[in-house]
Design a protein around this motif. Structure first.
Motif, mmCIF file in Angstrom:
data_model
loop_
_atom_site.group_PDB
_atom_site.id
_atom_site.type_symbol
_atom_site.label_atom_id
_atom_site.label_comp_id
_atom_site.label_asym_id
_atom_site.label_seq_id
_atom_site.Cartn_x
_atom_site.Cartn_y
_atom_site.Cartn_z
ATOM 1 N N ALA A 139 0.840 -1.196 0.000
ATOM 2 C CA ALA A 139 0.000 0.000 0.000
ATOM 3 C C ALA A 139 0.877 1.249 0.000
ATOM 4 C CB ALA A 139 -0.907 0.013 1.226
ATOM 5 N N ALA A 140 0.450 2.278 -0.709
ATOM 6 C CA ALA A 140 1.101 3.580 -0.582
ATOM 7 C C ALA A 140 0.827 4.109 0.822
ATOM 8 C CB ALA A 140 0.568 4.548 -1.628
ATOM 9 N N ILE A 141 1.865 4.611 1.479
ATOM 10 C CA ILE A 141 1.729 5.147 2.832
ATOM 11 C C ILE A 141 2.094 6.626 2.785
ATOM 12 C CG2 ILE A 141 2.477 4.991 5.227
ATOM 13 C CD1 ILE A 141 3.259 2.078 4.684
ATOM 14 N N TRP A 142 1.145 7.484 3.160
ATOM 15 C CA TRP A 142 1.319 8.924 3.125
ATOM 16 C C TRP A 142 1.626 9.454 4.524
ATOM 17 C CZ3 TRP A 142 0.572 12.121 -1.270
ATOM 18 C CH2 TRP A 142 0.098 11.465 -2.410
ATOM 19 N N ALA A 143 2.504 10.447 4.602
ATOM 20 C CA ALA A 143 2.786 11.133 5.860
ATOM 21 C C ALA A 143 3.469 12.452 5.549
ATOM 22 C CB ALA A 143 3.679 10.286 6.775
ATOM 23 N N HIS A 144 3.488 13.331 6.520
ATOM 24 C CA HIS A 144 4.278 14.549 6.367
ATOM 25 C C HIS A 144 5.746 14.162 6.285
ATOM 26 C CE1 HIS A 144 6.275 18.349 7.504
ATOM 27 N NE2 HIS A 144 5.265 18.888 6.837
ATOM 28 N N GLU A 145 6.510 14.910 5.507
ATOM 29 C CA GLU A 145 7.916 14.565 5.277
ATOM 30 C C GLU A 145 8.732 14.531 6.569
ATOM 31 O OE1 GLU A 145 8.980 17.470 2.383
ATOM 32 O OE2 GLU A 145 9.104 19.120 3.828
ATOM 33 N N ARG A 170 4.290 17.884 2.085
ATOM 34 C CA ARG A 170 4.855 19.076 2.724
ATOM 35 C C ARG A 170 3.746 19.954 3.300
ATOM 36 N NH1 ARG A 170 9.752 22.183 0.082
ATOM 37 N NH2 ARG A 170 10.667 20.261 0.912
ATOM 38 N N SER A 171 2.761 20.306 2.490
ATOM 39 C CA SER A 171 1.676 21.157 2.989
ATOM 40 C C SER A 171 0.295 20.596 2.658
ATOM 41 C CB SER A 171 1.803 22.572 2.427
ATOM 42 O OG SER A 171 1.768 22.557 1.007
ATOM 43 N N VAL A 175 -10.061 12.366 -0.410
ATOM 44 C CA VAL A 175 -9.645 12.715 0.951
ATOM 45 C C VAL A 175 -8.493 13.711 0.851
ATOM 46 C CG1 VAL A 175 -8.733 11.874 3.142
ATOM 47 C CG2 VAL A 175 -10.384 10.484 1.859
ATOM 48 N N GLN A 176 -8.646 14.829 1.521
ATOM 49 C CA GLN A 176 -7.631 15.873 1.510
ATOM 50 C C GLN A 176 -6.682 15.692 2.688
ATOM 51 O OE1 GLN A 176 -10.012 19.414 1.770
ATOM 52 N NE2 GLN A 176 -10.943 19.106 -0.230
ATOM 53 N N LEU A 177 -5.399 15.798 2.433
ATOM 54 C CA LEU A 177 -4.377 15.750 3.484
ATOM 55 C C LEU A 177 -3.791 17.141 3.637
ATOM 56 C CD1 LEU A 177 -2.533 12.459 2.433
ATOM 57 C CD2 LEU A 177 -4.593 12.719 3.840
ATOM 58 N N ARG A 178 -3.762 17.643 4.878
ATOM 59 C CA ARG A 178 -3.285 19.001 5.100
ATOM 60 C C ARG A 178 -2.349 19.044 6.302
ATOM 61 N NH1 ARG A 178 -6.814 23.073 3.426
ATOM 62 N NH2 ARG A 178 -5.236 24.521 4.230
ATOM 63 N N HIS A 179 -1.284 19.827 6.157
ATOM 64 C CA HIS A 179 -0.385 20.145 7.264
ATOM 65 C C HIS A 179 -0.583 21.620 7.587
ATOM 66 C CE1 HIS A 179 3.170 20.424 9.770
ATOM 67 N NE2 HIS A 179 3.668 21.364 8.989
ATOM 68 N N PHE A 180 -1.164 21.892 8.758
ATOM 69 C CA PHE A 180 -1.450 23.274 9.139
ATOM 70 C C PHE A 180 -0.329 23.894 9.961
ATOM 71 C CE2 PHE A 180 -5.704 21.737 8.141
ATOM 72 C CZ PHE A 180 -6.236 22.821 7.458
ATOM 73 N N GLY A 181 0.689 23.114 10.285
ATOM 74 C CA GLY A 181 1.792 23.611 11.088
ATOM 75 C C GLY A 181 2.124 22.640 12.202
ATOM 76 N N ARG A 182 3.126 23.001 12.963
ATOM 77 C CA ARG A 182 3.550 22.147 14.076
ATOM 78 C C ARG A 182 2.572 22.268 15.240
ATOM 79 N NH1 ARG A 182 9.705 24.219 14.616
ATOM 80 N NH2 ARG A 182 8.514 26.057 15.274
ATOM 81 N N GLY A 183 2.505 21.213 16.026
ATOM 82 C CA GLY A 183 1.623 21.226 17.179
ATOM 83 C C GLY A 183 2.001 20.120 18.137
#
Length: 264
Positions: free
Chosen positions: A80-86, A124-125, A136-144
């Motif tokens: 499976a393709a696995i998605w994550a923030h870099e 990245r973003s 399905v949208q994947l979003r990085h809104f910043g660190r937390g």
């Protein structure tokens, strides 16, 4: 038997008893998405079996962040393709497993049989995962909660999968968090939510905009206390005592905040 509970059309959640962590399944017309894969290969084997009782479609995986209880089941989703923030993907490896064993010795045997498997698709973003008849949208809104928090948005279900940016069954955890950034990141989530939105937290029961707003206020108050305390030269313990969070939770946050404010 591990069972997924349907909370919206084609959206199912498993609230796993170990660490009360959530895994989410989003079923489309041509593929299905699994968000977070639990703490070990053994747990993920049960998760995968539960997924297959719902759908036989090809699978895609998303990791909301790098902590072991959300990614160590990746190994069971071979192919499976696995998605994550870099930033999150870069932190999944043997060193992460060693820290997990030290922190959770009761899981040492399961972790020893688990190969940390990082994501193959980096965000990245923003990115989109097509499932056929839904996106399905994947979003990085910043660190937390971490350096690489990623949320998954299912627009047609008015649903957001928040990872540990939102915690329902306990207070937010700050061990490697960014407490000064966290409020702004959650504000980005709030902007997407309606009064009817469902929010899947990293741990605990499915919740809503009202809960996220209340937690955002607590995080914002803590960030303000940290900035004020740093400006006044106040001891971290004194600042933590003023927080709405328990002392043992707030103290690491204050120390992290002080560290970030005083970095060159």
């Amino acid at each position: 038997m591990t069972v997924l509970r349907e909370i919206a059309n084609g959206v199912h959640v498993l609230r796993h008893p170990v660490l009360d962590v959530n895994a989410t399944l989003v079923v489309g017309g041509e593929a299905a998405l699994v968000v977070d894969t639990l703490s070990s290969a053994r747990q993920a084997e049960d998760l995968l079996a539960a997924v297959r009782r719902v759908t036989g479609l090809p699978l895609v995986v998303v990791n909301t962040h790098h902590h072991f209880d959300h990614v160590f089941g990746n190994v069971m989703f071979a192919g499976a393709a696995i998605w994550a923030h870099e930033e999150a993907a870069a932190l999944v490896g043997p060193a992460l497993r060693e820290r997990a064993v030290l922190a959770f010795p009761d899981l040492a045997d399961e972790l020893a049989c688990t190969t940390p498997t990082p994501a193959t698709e980096l965000v990245r973003s923003a990115a989109e995962v097509e499932l056929g008849d839904r996106t399905v949208q994947l979003r990085h809104f910043g660190r937390g909660h971490s350096i690489g928090d990623l949320v998954a948005i299912v627009p047609d279900a008015d649903l957001l999968i928040a990872g540990d940016l939102v915690e329902q069954s306990g207070p937010p955890q700050f061990d490697d968090a960014y407490p000064l950034d966290w409020p702004d990141t959650v504000a980005g989530l709030l902007a997407l939510l309606t009064a009817d939105s469902q929010v899947v937290p990293g741990h605990g029961a499915v919740t809503d905009r009202r809960f996220v707003r209340a937690q955002h206020e607590q995080l914002a108050d803590l960030a303000w206390l940290i900035r004020e305390g740093d400006a006044d030269g106040a001891p971290a313990e004194r600042v933590a005592a003023k927080s709405a969070f328990p002392q043992e939770i707030a103290l690491p946050a204050v120390r992290r905040g002080y560290l970030h404010l005083n970095q060159p």
